[in-house]
Write an enzyme that holds these catalytic residues in place. Structure first.
Site, PDB file in Angstrom:
ATOM      1  N   PHE A 163       0.805  -1.225   0.000  1.00 58.23           N
ATOM      2  CA  PHE A 163       0.000   0.000   0.000  1.00 58.23           C
ATOM      3  C   PHE A 163       0.836   1.272   0.000  1.00 58.23           C
ATOM      4  O   PHE A 163       0.354   2.339  -0.351  1.00 58.23           O
ATOM      5  CB  PHE A 163      -0.961   0.010   1.206  1.00 58.23           C
ATOM      6  CG  PHE A 163      -0.306   0.447   2.499  1.00 58.23           C
ATOM      7  CD1 PHE A 163      -0.133   1.799   2.790  1.00 58.23           C
ATOM      8  CD2 PHE A 163       0.149  -0.481   3.426  1.00 58.23           C
ATOM      9  CE1 PHE A 163       0.478   2.199   3.976  1.00 58.23           C
ATOM     10  CE2 PHE A 163       0.768  -0.100   4.599  1.00 58.23           C
ATOM     11  CZ  PHE A 163       0.939   1.252   4.876  1.00 58.23           C
ATOM     12  N   LYS A 187      -1.229  -7.263  -9.308  1.00 56.47           N
ATOM     13  CA  LYS A 187      -2.204  -7.361  -8.206  1.00 56.47           C
ATOM     14  C   LYS A 187      -1.811  -6.273  -7.214  1.00 56.47           C
ATOM     15  O   LYS A 187      -0.913  -6.438  -6.392  1.00 56.47           O
ATOM     16  CB  LYS A 187      -2.110  -8.756  -7.560  1.00 56.47           C
ATOM     17  CG  LYS A 187      -3.365  -9.223  -6.818  1.00 56.47           C
ATOM     18  CD  LYS A 187      -3.851  -8.301  -5.728  1.00 56.47           C
ATOM     19  CE  LYS A 187      -3.061  -8.427  -4.443  1.00 56.47           C
ATOM     20  NZ  LYS A 187      -3.471  -7.420  -3.424  1.00 56.47           N
ATOM     21  N   GLU A 190      -4.867  -4.020  -1.929  1.00 54.15           N
ATOM     22  CA  GLU A 190      -6.316  -3.846  -1.807  1.00 54.15           C
ATOM     23  C   GLU A 190      -6.664  -2.613  -0.959  1.00 54.15           C
ATOM     24  O   GLU A 190      -7.809  -2.196  -0.903  1.00 54.15           O
ATOM     25  CB  GLU A 190      -6.953  -5.109  -1.204  1.00 54.15           C
ATOM     26  CG  GLU A 190      -6.568  -5.424   0.229  1.00 54.15           C
ATOM     27  CD  GLU A 190      -5.227  -6.176   0.345  1.00 54.15           C
ATOM     28  OE1 GLU A 190      -4.401  -6.076  -0.581  1.00 54.15           O
ATOM     29  OE2 GLU A 190      -5.028  -6.843   1.391  1.00 54.15           O
ATOM     30  N   SER A 241       5.285  -6.770   3.536  1.00 54.51           N
ATOM     31  CA  SER A 241       5.875  -6.978   4.857  1.00 54.51           C
ATOM     32  C   SER A 241       6.719  -8.259   4.863  1.00 54.51           C
ATOM     33  O   SER A 241       6.539  -9.149   4.018  1.00 54.51           O
ATOM     34  CB  SER A 241       4.757  -7.074   5.897  1.00 54.51           C
ATOM     35  OG  SER A 241       3.899  -8.123   5.539  1.00 54.51           O
ATOM     36  N   CYS A 296       9.551   1.837   3.479  1.00 55.19           N
ATOM     37  CA  CYS A 296      10.497   0.779   3.840  1.00 55.19           C
ATOM     38  C   CYS A 296      11.886   1.359   4.057  1.00 55.19           C
ATOM     39  O   CYS A 296      12.756   0.676   4.582  1.00 55.19           O
ATOM     40  CB  CYS A 296      10.531  -0.306   2.782  1.00 55.19           C
ATOM     41  SG  CYS A 296      11.247   0.277   1.256  1.00 55.19           S
ATOM     42  N   GLU A 396       9.836  -3.850  12.718  1.00 54.50           N
ATOM     43  CA  GLU A 396       9.247  -2.780  11.903  1.00 54.50           C
ATOM     44  C   GLU A 396       7.847  -2.477  12.435  1.00 54.50           C
ATOM     45  O   GLU A 396       6.994  -3.369  12.481  1.00 54.50           O
ATOM     46  CB  GLU A 396       9.146  -3.242  10.449  1.00 54.50           C
ATOM     47  CG  GLU A 396       8.562  -2.170   9.553  1.00 54.50           C
ATOM     48  CD  GLU A 396       8.443  -2.628   8.103  1.00 54.50           C
ATOM     49  OE1 GLU A 396       7.776  -3.641   7.844  1.00 54.50           O
ATOM     50  OE2 GLU A 396       9.020  -1.946   7.240  1.00 54.50           O
TER      51      GLU A 396
HETATM   52  P1  NAD Z   1       1.521  -6.587   3.095  1.00 53.50           P
HETATM   53  O1  NAD Z   1       2.518  -7.662   3.213  1.00 53.50           O
HETATM   54  O2  NAD Z   1       0.403  -6.542   4.069  1.00 53.50           O
HETATM   55  O3  NAD Z   1       0.802  -6.641   1.642  1.00 53.50           O
HETATM   56  C1  NAD Z   1       1.549  -6.664   0.454  1.00 53.50           C
HETATM   57  C2  NAD Z   1       0.772  -7.449  -0.598  1.00 53.50           C
HETATM   58  O4  NAD Z   1       0.641  -8.797  -0.166  1.00 53.50           O
HETATM   59  C3  NAD Z   1      -0.629  -6.918  -0.837  1.00 53.50           C
HETATM   60  O5  NAD Z   1      -0.866  -6.889  -2.234  1.00 53.50           O
HETATM   61  C4  NAD Z   1      -1.536  -7.922  -0.114  1.00 53.50           C
HETATM   62  O6  NAD Z   1      -2.753  -8.120  -0.783  1.00 53.50           O
HETATM   63  C5  NAD Z   1      -0.722  -9.203  -0.121  1.00 53.50           C
HETATM   64  N1  NAD Z   1      -0.891 -10.002   1.101  1.00 53.50           N
HETATM   65  C6  NAD Z   1      -0.807  -9.557   2.376  1.00 53.50           C
HETATM   66  N2  NAD Z   1      -0.949 -10.585   3.239  1.00 53.50           N
HETATM   67  C7  NAD Z   1      -1.108 -11.699   2.498  1.00 53.50           C
HETATM   68  C8  NAD Z   1      -1.315 -13.089   2.810  1.00 53.50           C
HETATM   69  N3  NAD Z   1      -1.347 -13.522   4.055  1.00 53.50           N
HETATM   70  N4  NAD Z   1      -1.467 -13.960   1.791  1.00 53.50           N
HETATM   71  C9  NAD Z   1      -1.413 -13.538   0.500  1.00 53.50           C
HETATM   72  N5  NAD Z   1      -1.228 -12.234   0.156  1.00 53.50           N
HETATM   73  C10 NAD Z   1      -1.076 -11.337   1.134  1.00 53.50           C
HETATM   74  O7  NAD Z   1       2.328  -5.208   3.070  1.00 53.50           O
HETATM   75  P2  NAD Z   1       1.739  -3.731   3.164  1.00 53.50           P
HETATM   76  O8  NAD Z   1       1.287  -3.468   4.556  1.00 53.50           O
HETATM   77  O9  NAD Z   1       0.796  -3.476   2.032  1.00 53.50           O
HETATM   78  O10 NAD Z   1       3.050  -2.884   2.854  1.00 53.50           O
HETATM   79  C11 NAD Z   1       3.928  -2.420   3.822  1.00 53.50           C
HETATM   80  C12 NAD Z   1       5.143  -3.325   3.930  1.00 53.50           C
HETATM   81  O11 NAD Z   1       5.847  -3.349   2.689  1.00 53.50           O
HETATM   82  C13 NAD Z   1       6.157  -2.854   4.960  1.00 53.50           C
HETATM   83  O12 NAD Z   1       6.600  -3.968   5.678  1.00 53.50           O
HETATM   84  C14 NAD Z   1       7.282  -2.269   4.130  1.00 53.50           C
HETATM   85  O13 NAD Z   1       8.555  -2.280   4.727  1.00 53.50           O
HETATM   86  C15 NAD Z   1       7.237  -3.179   2.949  1.00 53.50           C
HETATM   87  N6  NAD Z   1       7.890  -2.569   1.807  1.00 53.50           N
HETATM   88  C16 NAD Z   1       9.109  -3.048   1.466  1.00 53.50           C
HETATM   89  C17 NAD Z   1       9.798  -2.464   0.421  1.00 53.50           C
HETATM   90  C18 NAD Z   1      11.142  -2.977   0.034  1.00 53.50           C
HETATM   91  O14 NAD Z   1      11.645  -2.570  -1.001  1.00 53.50           O
HETATM   92  N7  NAD Z   1      11.776  -3.844   0.798  1.00 53.50           N
HETATM   93  C19 NAD Z   1       9.232  -1.391  -0.279  1.00 53.50           C
HETATM   94  C20 NAD Z   1       7.966  -0.933   0.114  1.00 53.50           C
HETATM   95  C21 NAD Z   1       7.300  -1.537   1.161  1.00 53.50           C
END
Ligand code: NAD
Length: 496
Positions: A163, A187, A190, A241, A296, A396
């Protein structure tokens, strides 16, 4: 997904239900369930996100596979020209996309404009595709025998994105993937899919990118699992994450796919006693509290180096400046700190603050202001004396909370930082070249900033997280993107 409400989208939802983009046409998802998408600043309902399932993923994969042979056969020069068109279209809609990011994700308009700019930069980097795709050769390895290496697309690739950069992160992947001759399924998160939706609408207006080359499937876990399991998907790019990254990496790899999964972070900012306050104060504040700490690359720990009085002076300078930051709607130009993505995220972070206090930490700046109009606001918070190895210092938390750590010298600062399970970024503020050199040499992080608060590499370099910040070997952007999105074929031929 915890911040969103699942609703039955029949008979009617107050906001339009988004559609998937498959084979060049917009079509409703097969699922009857949707999630509410709300403006984090106001709580207003701005969209309904369908929870696509297997049938929707299957349709997108079929479209992407059908488009692959012709797209792959196009000259790399022609594909590069399509990226030049994409670049121009995005530039023309830069402000519109940024406003959607602010509306949907919450960040300030300046921050959103910078985000879209960074996304455009990835497209610009990928326009060098004919050059980037060039292979290698070695003449005469035996009599009449030559060897050549050619790069070919991997096939159908999918990107699953988070997000916090809803416009930029899809663009970390899309231009390199399609430029290299792959077809693509996005994808998006959401929680704030509107800018991705618009991005794909804009791509639909570009004749040089034929139907099926770029597809969009909305949804959450079912859509992700569909992409991870579908035999027609060859590679997965993921950002999110750390636990989800690990999950995605394992499941995609078990299914035989190539996968890169960029995860979470806990980034330290080391402040030497000789650091220039005119430089580090704004940089520390921007890193810790910009985008409400939801980056991040956010610096979430300030490591104060020096004697007790030097450490206190650094702390006081940071806290005094943080107190003046204005928290509010990202659409208001006077806002410094935007809301978090949702009331649920703000409540989660407030529980983390309470936990730290219960463990003996002190709030030297307490930003708990009751959530504001949309319920998602948390003002800058600074925590001192959190116990070693507490979640406050090591996990984090992804919000506008800065923890302080005190160490006597640079060596101890590097040692403390290197105990992190993550290795996305580490920052040093100093006037000493010697200290900078020692930091660069010894720090275990892939993106190092010297007198820079957010050390985001330009798109010609990889987004180079280490350790628990990535599962997989190849990063987004830079040459890594070419390595990830191509298969190497080595041809040994005898013509004598
Ligand atoms: P998230 O892991 O909750 O979601 C990311 C994606 O995974 C979404 O599209 C979501 O629909 C999907 N998803 C989430 N849980 C899932 C599950 N159990 N099963 C299947 N799909 C699932 O992450 P977020 O909260 O949207 O984003 C923030 C995170 O992203 C932070 O931890 C941040 O550090 C990380 N991030 C990392 C970088 C990097 O380059 N390392 C860059 C940007 C963000």
């Amino acid at each position: 997904m915890s911040n969103t409400t699942v609703v039955d989208r029949l008979p009617a939802m107050a906001a339009p239900v988004l559609e998937n983009y498959v084979g060049g046409a917009w079509r409703p998802a097969s699922s009857l369930q949707a999630l509410e998408d709300r403006n984090p600043a106001t709580g207003e309902l701005i969209g309904s996100v369908p929870l696509s399932g297997w049938a929707d993923v299957d349709a997108a994969v079929a479209a992407a596979r059908a488009a692959l042979p012709a797209w792959r056969a196009r000259s790399p020069l022609v594909r590069a020209r399509a990226l030049f068109r994409l670049r121009d279209v995005l530039e023309d809609h830069r402000e519109e996309l940024a406003r959607l990011v602010t509306l949907d994700m919450g960040k300030t308009l300046d921050d959103a404009l910078a985000e879209v700019g960074r996304g455009i930069e990835s497209v610009e980097a990928a326009t060098a595709m004919p050059h980037l795709l060039k292979g290698e050769n070695l003449e005469g390895v035996a009599r009449g025998v030559d060897v050549e290496l050619v790069r070919q697309p991997v096939g159908v690739v999918a990107a699953i994105t988070p997000f916090n950069f809803p416009a930029m992160i899809p663009l970390w992947f899309l231009p390199f993937a399609i430029g290299a001759g792959n077809t693509f399924i996005l994808k998006p998160s959401e929680q704030d899919p509107l800018s991705s939706q618009r991005l794909v609408e804009l791509i639909g207006t570009i004749d040089e990118i034929p139907p099926g080359v770029v597809n969009l499937v909305h949804g959450a876990h079912d859509a992700v699992n569909g992409l991870l399991d579908h035999p027609g998907v060859d590679a997965i790019s993921f950002v999110g994450s750390a636990p989800t990254a690990r999950y995605v990496y394992r499941r995609a790899a078990e299914n035989g796919k190539r996968v890169q999964a960029l995860g979470g972070a806990k980034n330290s900012m080391v402040i030497m006693p000789d650091a220039d306050p005119r430089l580090y104060i704004d940089a520390v504040l921007g890193s810790a509290f910009g985008a409400a700490g939801q980056r991040c690359l956010a610096g979430s720990v300030a490591v104060l180096v020096g004697s007790a009085s030097e450490q206190d002076a650094t702390r006081d300078a940071i806290v005094a400046a943080a107190r003046d930051l204005r928290t509010g709607d990202g659409a208001d130009p006077s806002t410094d700190v935007c809301p978090m993505i949702s009331p649920a995220s703000r409540e989660r972070l407030e529980r983390e603050i309470e936990q730290a206090i219960a463990e003996g930490a002190k709030t030297v700046l307490d930003g708990r202001i009751g959530g504001g109009p949309g319920g998602a606001e948390l003002a800058p918070t600074v925590i001192d004396n959190a116990p070693e190895n507490s979640r406050m210092l090591r996990e984090e938390l992804f919000g506008p909370v800065l923890a302080l750590v005190r160490v006597p010298d640079l060596h101890a600062a590097i040692e403390w930082t290197n105990q992190s399970p993550y290795g996305n970024s580490a920052i040093l503020f100093t006037r000493s070249g010697e200290a900078a050199r020692e930091f660069r040499y010894g720090i275990e992080a892939g993106m190092v900033g010297i007198n820079i608060g957010v050390a985001a590499p330009v798109a010609w370099f990889p987004f180079a997280g280490w350790k628990g910040s990535i599962d997989g070997d190849l990063h987004a952007n830079g040459r890594d993107a070419i390595e990830f999105y191509t298969c190497k074929k080595v041809v040994t031929a005898r013509w004598s």
